[in-house]
Design an enzyme around this catalytic site. Structure first.
Site, mmCIF file in Angstrom:
data_model
loop_
_atom_site.group_PDB
_atom_site.id
_atom_site.type_symbol
_atom_site.label_atom_id
_atom_site.label_comp_id
_atom_site.label_asym_id
_atom_site.label_seq_id
_atom_site.Cartn_x
_atom_site.Cartn_y
_atom_site.Cartn_z
ATOM 1 N N SER A 1 0.831 -1.209 0.000
ATOM 2 C CA SER A 1 0.000 0.000 0.000
ATOM 3 C C SER A 1 0.861 1.252 0.000
ATOM 4 O O SER A 1 1.909 1.312 0.645
ATOM 5 C CB SER A 1 -0.876 -0.002 1.252
ATOM 6 O OG SER A 1 -1.437 1.266 1.462
ATOM 7 N N TYR B 1 -2.372 5.598 -4.996
ATOM 8 C CA TYR B 1 -3.548 6.430 -5.251
ATOM 9 C C TYR B 1 -3.076 7.496 -6.226
ATOM 10 O O TYR B 1 -2.044 8.143 -5.974
ATOM 11 C CB TYR B 1 -4.044 7.082 -3.957
ATOM 12 C CG TYR B 1 -4.683 6.114 -2.993
ATOM 13 C CD1 TYR B 1 -5.974 5.646 -3.220
ATOM 14 C CD2 TYR B 1 -4.010 5.682 -1.860
ATOM 15 C CE1 TYR B 1 -6.570 4.751 -2.331
ATOM 16 C CE2 TYR B 1 -4.601 4.791 -0.971
ATOM 17 C CZ TYR B 1 -5.884 4.333 -1.215
ATOM 18 O OH TYR B 1 -6.465 3.448 -0.350
ATOM 19 N N THR C 1 -5.125 2.628 -7.771
ATOM 20 C CA THR C 1 -6.459 2.492 -7.168
ATOM 21 C C THR C 1 -7.349 3.626 -7.669
ATOM 22 O O THR C 1 -7.103 4.796 -7.376
ATOM 23 C CB THR C 1 -6.342 2.503 -5.630
ATOM 24 O OG1 THR C 1 -5.498 1.408 -5.254
ATOM 25 C CG2 THR C 1 -7.694 2.342 -4.964
ATOM 26 N N LYS D 1 -7.032 -0.845 -10.116
ATOM 27 C CA LYS D 1 -7.758 -1.521 -9.028
ATOM 28 C C LYS D 1 -9.009 -0.714 -8.676
ATOM 29 O O LYS D 1 -8.907 0.491 -8.414
ATOM 30 C CB LYS D 1 -6.844 -1.628 -7.802
ATOM 31 C CG LYS D 1 -7.522 -2.160 -6.542
ATOM 32 C CD LYS D 1 -6.510 -2.395 -5.446
ATOM 33 C CE LYS D 1 -7.113 -2.993 -4.197
ATOM 34 N NZ LYS D 1 -7.808 -2.018 -3.351
ATOM 35 N N SER E 1 -12.723 -4.719 -7.855
ATOM 36 C CA SER E 1 -12.649 -4.465 -6.410
ATOM 37 C C SER E 1 -13.586 -3.332 -6.030
ATOM 38 O O SER E 1 -13.766 -2.379 -6.803
ATOM 39 C CB SER E 1 -11.204 -4.064 -6.052
ATOM 40 O OG SER E 1 -11.104 -3.681 -4.690
ATOM 41 N N HIS F 1 -12.880 -2.139 -2.927
ATOM 42 C CA HIS F 1 -12.053 -1.657 -1.814
ATOM 43 C C HIS F 1 -12.491 -2.317 -0.497
ATOM 44 O O HIS F 1 -12.438 -1.697 0.581
ATOM 45 C CB HIS F 1 -12.182 -0.135 -1.716
ATOM 46 C CG HIS F 1 -10.941 0.587 -1.303
ATOM 47 N ND1 HIS F 1 -10.221 1.405 -2.124
ATOM 48 C CD2 HIS F 1 -10.275 0.617 -0.127
ATOM 49 C CE1 HIS F 1 -9.192 1.919 -1.475
ATOM 50 N NE2 HIS F 1 -9.198 1.440 -0.253
ATOM 51 N N GLY G 1 -12.124 -8.958 -2.395
ATOM 52 C CA GLY G 1 -13.319 -8.576 -1.637
ATOM 53 C C GLY G 1 -14.099 -9.799 -1.191
ATOM 54 O O GLY G 1 -14.771 -10.439 -2.010
#
Ligand SMILES: Cc1cc2nc3c(=O)[nH]c(=O)nc-3n(C[C@H](O)[C@H](O)[C@H](O)COP(=O)(O)O)c2cc1C
Ligand SMILES: CCCCCCC(=O)C(=O)O
Length: 338
Positions: free
Chosen positions: A101, A123, A149, A213, A235, A237, A269
């Site tokens: 991440s 991000y 993402t 993503k 996804s 999230h 998920g």
């Protein structure tokens, strides 16, 4: 709640438990992800002479020992002092991929130094220069793909965190990979004005494979292919962004049809058992990612707890494949899911 989640809950500060376990709004989507897998039934094939199984899968030139990756999740040092480095050690031992991440609490260089195959999650940052800096750093550390993402034009409303007043890392912790050229830690930017041109700029700035993503609509999957994206993660999230969003396994078949084999489609998920992985593979996913169960393993048992979680998924998947009449993940077909 599973026994492992209960052990994790007992080990965690209650505010941090809520951060890890929680979702957005009423947590409808968080629950829907698991429920949608629970509704699916596998239709086994018989007398296929399955023999030895081979779970290995290739993604962007890396061979994974099984089609199971660690999803990007923030703040591993809040779960266990070993942090992301501890998680990566387990991933290296299980010979799969960790997606680190952007909100990791340890430097990406220390994480790749474990020998784990690492992809870096980003991000999309409104400041192009800063984003290039972060991407170059991930490249230099040996990350093998970028996971961008795209489901977070704004941050989700996490009601548990609001109630708990949890809006930042405690003193002594930082998002180590958010440091700029001067070593200052920047805030992660969320920017609702960003569009496909941002993906173009990213594409121009790196040779790494780009995986989007957070795609749930087949039209966006088609656009992603047209815009030169290398892979997709279906996804929502983990139910932490748009509460009310479609469950991921419900979104998967239409996206697989839209992509039509041109790029790999992954899904995350609510994947909690080997049977869930088999369902996702049968519906056309190349691999799945696991979020919360990895954090529960880390909180409850440190790096060896993460290893146990990964090996339990391997063992269950192998068992399910055998019972379903498949020697390899690619042997499973959509007609085997009811
Ligand atoms: C505590 C936590 C932190 C997360 N942090 C990130 C993140 O930093 N970046 C990201 O793209 N997704 C993040 N996610 C979403 C996960 O990558 C993944 O989509 C989700 O957890 C999958 O669902 P599962 O937890 O049901 O397996 C986070 C999820 C959780 C639970
Ligand atoms: C303020 C930045 C926090 C990022 C946390 C990531 C996360 O919890 C998620 O994406 O979900």
């Amino acid at each position: 709640m599973t026994a492992l989640a209960e052990r994790a809950r007992a080990a965690l500060d209650p505010v941090h438990w809520d951060f890890f376990a929680g979702g957005a709004g009423e947590e409808r989507t968080l629950r829907a992800n698991e429920e949608a897998f629970s509704r699916r039934r596998i239709v086994p094939r018989v007398l296929r002479g399955v023999g030895d199984r081979d779970l290995s899968t290739e993604l962007f030139g890396t061979r994974l020992s099984m089609p199971v990756l660690v999803a990007p999740t923030a703040f591993h040092r809040l779960a266990h002092p070993a942090g992301e480095v501890g998680t990566a050690g387990a991933v290296a031992a299980s010979d799969t991929v960790m997606v680190v991440s952007m909100a990791a609490t340890q430097p990406v260089e220390d994480i790749t130094a474990t020998g784990a195959a690492v992809w870096f999650q980003l991000y999309p940052q409104p400041d192009d220069e800063f984003q290039r800096h972060v991407v170059k750093r991930a490249e230099a550390a040996g990350c093998r793909a970028l996971v961008v993402t795209v489901d977070s034009p704004v941050f989700g409303r996490r009601e548990r965190d609001r109630r708990n007043g949890f809006d930042d890392l405690p003193d002594g912790y930082t998002c180590e990979n958010m440091r700029d050229g001067e070593g200052r830690v920047r805030e992660i930017g969320f920017d609702p004005t960003l569009g496909w041109e941002h993906v173009h700029r990213l594409r121009a700035s790196t040779g790494l494979p780009i995986v989007l993503k957070g795609v749930l609509h087949p039209a966006d999957a088609r656009l992603a292919v047209e815009h030169g994206v290398d892979g997709l993660i279906v996804s929502n999230h983990g139910g932490r962004q748009l509460d009310g969003a479609i469950a991921t396994v419900d979104a998967l078949p239409a996206i697989v049809r839209a992509v039509d084999g041109r790029i790999p489609v992954l899904v995350d998920g609510g994947v909690r058992r080997g049977a869930d992985i088999a369902v996702a593979l049968a519906l056309g996913a190349t691999a799945v990612l696991i979020g919360r169960p990895i954090i529960w393993g880390l909180a409850a048992g440190g790096p060896s707890g993460v290893r146990d979680v990964l090996e339990a998924f391997r063992d269950e998947l192998d068992h399910v494949l055998t019972l379903a009449g498949a020697a390899r993940p690619s042997d499973l077909t959509a007609d085997q899911v009811a």
